[in-house]
Design an enzyme around this catalytic site. Structure first.
Site, mmCIF file in Angstrom:
data_model
loop_
_atom_site.group_PDB
_atom_site.id
_atom_site.type_symbol
_atom_site.label_atom_id
_atom_site.label_comp_id
_atom_site.label_asym_id
_atom_site.label_seq_id
_atom_site.Cartn_x
_atom_site.Cartn_y
_atom_site.Cartn_z
ATOM 1 N N ASP A 90 -6.320 -15.073 -19.083
ATOM 2 C CA ASP A 90 -7.098 -15.778 -18.066
ATOM 3 C C ASP A 90 -8.035 -16.820 -18.688
ATOM 4 O OD1 ASP A 90 -7.935 -15.660 -15.146
ATOM 5 O OD2 ASP A 90 -9.873 -15.378 -16.107
ATOM 6 N N ASN A 126 -0.407 4.505 -0.591
ATOM 7 C CA ASN A 126 -1.076 5.760 -0.205
ATOM 8 C C ASN A 126 -1.795 5.680 1.140
ATOM 9 O OD1 ASN A 126 -3.290 4.255 -0.803
ATOM 10 N ND2 ASN A 126 -4.182 5.686 -2.280
ATOM 11 N N ASP A 162 -4.216 3.776 2.378
ATOM 12 C CA ASP A 162 -5.662 3.550 2.568
ATOM 13 C C ASP A 162 -5.990 2.104 2.935
ATOM 14 O OD1 ASP A 162 -5.209 2.203 0.229
ATOM 15 O OD2 ASP A 162 -6.722 3.260 -0.949
ATOM 16 N N ASP A 183 -3.917 -18.406 -6.997
ATOM 17 C CA ASP A 183 -5.031 -19.351 -6.972
ATOM 18 C C ASP A 183 -4.764 -20.589 -6.126
ATOM 19 O OD1 ASP A 183 -6.750 -17.901 -8.575
ATOM 20 O OD2 ASP A 183 -5.999 -18.780 -10.436
ATOM 21 N N ASP A 185 -1.467 -0.970 -3.912
ATOM 22 C CA ASP A 185 -1.695 -0.126 -5.093
ATOM 23 C C ASP A 185 -0.405 0.017 -5.901
ATOM 24 O OD1 ASP A 185 -0.102 1.799 -3.750
ATOM 25 O OD2 ASP A 185 -1.871 2.558 -2.703
ATOM 26 N N ASP A 233 0.853 -1.189 0.000
ATOM 27 C CA ASP A 233 0.000 0.000 0.000
ATOM 28 C C ASP A 233 0.894 1.246 0.000
ATOM 29 O OD1 ASP A 233 -1.863 1.970 0.406
ATOM 30 O OD2 ASP A 233 -2.315 1.405 2.487
HETATM 31 C C1 NOJ Z 1 -8.379 -17.757 -13.226
HETATM 32 C C2 NOJ Z 1 -7.788 -16.743 -12.299
HETATM 33 O O1 NOJ Z 1 -6.451 -17.033 -12.063
HETATM 34 C C3 NOJ Z 1 -8.634 -16.772 -11.050
HETATM 35 O O2 NOJ Z 1 -8.074 -16.031 -10.013
HETATM 36 C C4 NOJ Z 1 -9.998 -16.274 -11.403
HETATM 37 O O3 NOJ Z 1 -10.839 -16.377 -10.276
HETATM 38 C C5 NOJ Z 1 -10.609 -17.079 -12.549
HETATM 39 N N1 NOJ Z 1 -9.689 -17.340 -13.610
HETATM 40 C C6 NOJ Z 1 -11.782 -16.350 -13.143
HETATM 41 O O4 NOJ Z 1 -11.327 -15.212 -13.818
#
Ligand code: NOJ
Length: 551
Positions: free
Chosen positions: A200, A24, A26, A327, A30, A22
């Protein structure tokens, strides 16, 4: 124009912006915070940053629900802070890679708002289906996060498809106008100077015609009908020819359920449409397909995953190497051991960094951050974790369900980066960070490791520098030894001028190490190690050694 392959000599760092730093005050990470840390990254040996989404977003899925693709979220500092980071990175010789999330948008995106009102040309930007006379949903697919993949929209009086959260409607990529929008987004950022995209769940963008029911798949029902769908290669080729080929950039695609063989259809250097792939096989040594279905850690499964990608891509395509991202829970808590925290964090670092491919280091990995054990579900922020907690049929008591999250939650990797032992781990000067810090920051933090030459952080610096100095790592031939061992992972990399042997122990106790035929340890240089051990025939718990022979 021939696309250059500069990314092959680089090491990337992934920033999940809400929790990096962070700047700034808050309480939320960022781009001002990123700017402050550019030199830290440079010192680590990082050549490029991949940003998880930093666009305006309601934050239903940590920014993977985008409301405007051509701006930077105000909470991250807006375009002003982004340009500073972009220039600052480029001045330091570092690249910037953006997350391209075009399987779905946020339901707050203008396109969706217009589509639900049938305002042209947006009417068919999403996948809409009318109600069925029998009252059933349009098909039996599950979303990845929140129950069924269909939600009724009161405005349009139809169902829309969402493979992820309810607030993430899927785009209709079969509509050429949508594909033109994607190209506009690509051009917008490339013209500004960004160097590539992480795409993604890009393998989900082409759904099977007619959206048929799925009778095969027990979890995430529907997946065979949208993963690697019928027109996926056509659409990716279109993005490549119309846009990407005209810039000196690269793409890395996220691809659930992909084998090396299938990956080659996408990333073969002869005729692929993208450059690298984020595969999940390397993440499945302690779970079935997803972290939410945990199994005991199986070293052979892990080795098989790494080796098959090394062998099968050799000479044809380039690997993306990673052991952590936003993830998955932290790798030390999974494939390593919190009891042998320092040793196992270093071993895992060397284990993957000396393979062929472009390595990605995830924020906090370089200081060995580990899983988080909050006392209440209220501390979690991730949509998937919260859904799983409330809907777990397997785990009845609150305690059981919470403990499952300690092991499985994506939020394990999303707590703020622990910069120091100051309040809130030095992540923010605000009283309350947007997400609680892992209380172990008092002893596990970057400032403390900066001072300690034996720290995980220093080990990462050394390993990254070594990797870059070794031609055999980037362009040599990979060979694994003793693949059936349940204790050790051993491999070599060899080119015309040198060879290395990487020996990793995954044991919690001392284990015997028999030398490998053709590798005379007496003539080797030990260029990296993580414990003091005078004996070559015995490996200490989670020991790693990298030996070098110059020819
Ligand atoms: C894969 C991304 O790495 C994950 O974080 C996300 O929730 C899903 N795709 C949906 O965008």
């Amino acid at each position: 124009m021939e696309r250059k392959r500069w990314y092959k000599d680089m090491v990337f760092y992934q920033i999940w912006p809400r929790s990096f730093k962070d700047g700034n005050g808050d309480g939320m990470g960022d781009l001002w915070g990123v700017y402050e840390k550019l030199d830290y990254l440079k010192d680590l040996g990082i050549d490029g940053i991949w940003f998880s989404p930093i666009y305006p977003s309601p934050g239903a899925d940590g920014g993977y629900d985008i409301a405007d693709y051509m701006d930077i979220a105000p909470e991250f500092g807006g375009m002003e802070a982004f340009k500073k980071v972009l220039d600052g990175a480029h001045e330091r010789g570092m690249k910037i890679v953006m997350d391209l999330v075009v399987n779905h948008t946020s339901d707050e995106h203008e396109w969706f708002q217009k589509s639900r009102q049938r305002i042209e040309p947006y009417t068919d930007y999403y996948i809409w289906r009318p109600a069925r006379p029998d009252g059933k949903l349009p098909n039996n697919w599950d979303s990845n996060f929140e129950g069924a993949a269909w939600t009724w929209d009161e405005v349009r009086q139809e169902y829309y498809l969402h493979l992820f959260a309810i607030k993430q409607p899927d785009l209709n990529m079969d509509n050429p106008l949508v594909r033109e929008e994607v190209k506009k987004i690509l051009r917008f950022w490339l013209d500004m100077g960004v160097d590539g995209f992480r795409e993604d769940v890009i393998t989900y963008i082409s759904k099977k015609d007619g959206l048929p029911d799925d009778h095969l798949f027990p979890i995430y029902k529907g997946m065979p009908n949208y993963n690697h769908g019928p027109r996926i290669h056509q659409y990716l080729q279109e993005f490549k020819e119309d846009v990407l080929d005209h810039y000196d950039c690269f793409t890395i695609a996220e691809a659930p359920l992909v084998s090396p063989k299938l990956a080659l259809d996408y990333i073969d250097e002869e005729n692929g449409q993208i450059d690298m792939m984020i595969q999940f096989q390397c993440q499945c040594a302690d779970c079935l397909f997803t972290d939410y279905l945990p199994t005991p850690f199986d070293l052979r499964k892990m080795k098989q995953a790494f080796s098959s990608w090394q062998y099968k891509l050799k000479g044809r395509a380039w690997n993306a190497l990673y052991i952590e991202n936003h993830d998955h829970p932290r790798i030390v808590s999974r494939y390593g051991s919190e009891d042998f925290w320092k040793e196992s964090a270093k071993m895992l670092c060397a284990m993957y960094l000396f393979q062929q491919g472009t390595p990605f280091v995830y924020q906090g990995q370089e200081i060995g951050m580990i899983n988080w054990k909050p006392q209440s579900i209220d501390e979690y922020r991730d949509v998937q974790t919260i859904w799983n907690y409330h809907h777990s049929a397997l785990h009845k008591s609150e305690e059981e369900r919470l403990k499952r999250q300690w092991r499985s939650a994506r939020d394990n990797a999303r707590t703020p980066v622990q910069w120091s032992s100051e309040n809130n781990a030095g992540f923010t000067t605000a009283e309350t960070p947007w997400m609680n810090v892992n209380p172990n920051y008092t002893w596990l933090n970057a400032a403390q490791q900066e001072e300690d030459p034996d720290s995980i952080l220093h080990f990462y610096r050394k390993a990254i520098a070594l990797r870059k100095s070794l031609s055999c790592v980037r362009h040599g031939v990979y060979q694994e030894y003793r693949p059936l061992s349940g204790e050790h992972y051993i491999y070599s990399m060899e080119d015309d001028t040198q060879k290395i042997l990487v020996v990793c122990s995954f044991c919690k106790r001392d284990s015997n190490f028999r030398s490998i035929k053709g590798f005379d340890l007496n003539t080797a240089q030990l260029i990296l190690g993580n414990v003091d051990n005078p004996r070559t025939d015995l490996l200490k718990p989670y020991e790693v050694r990298v030996y070098l022979w110059n020819k």
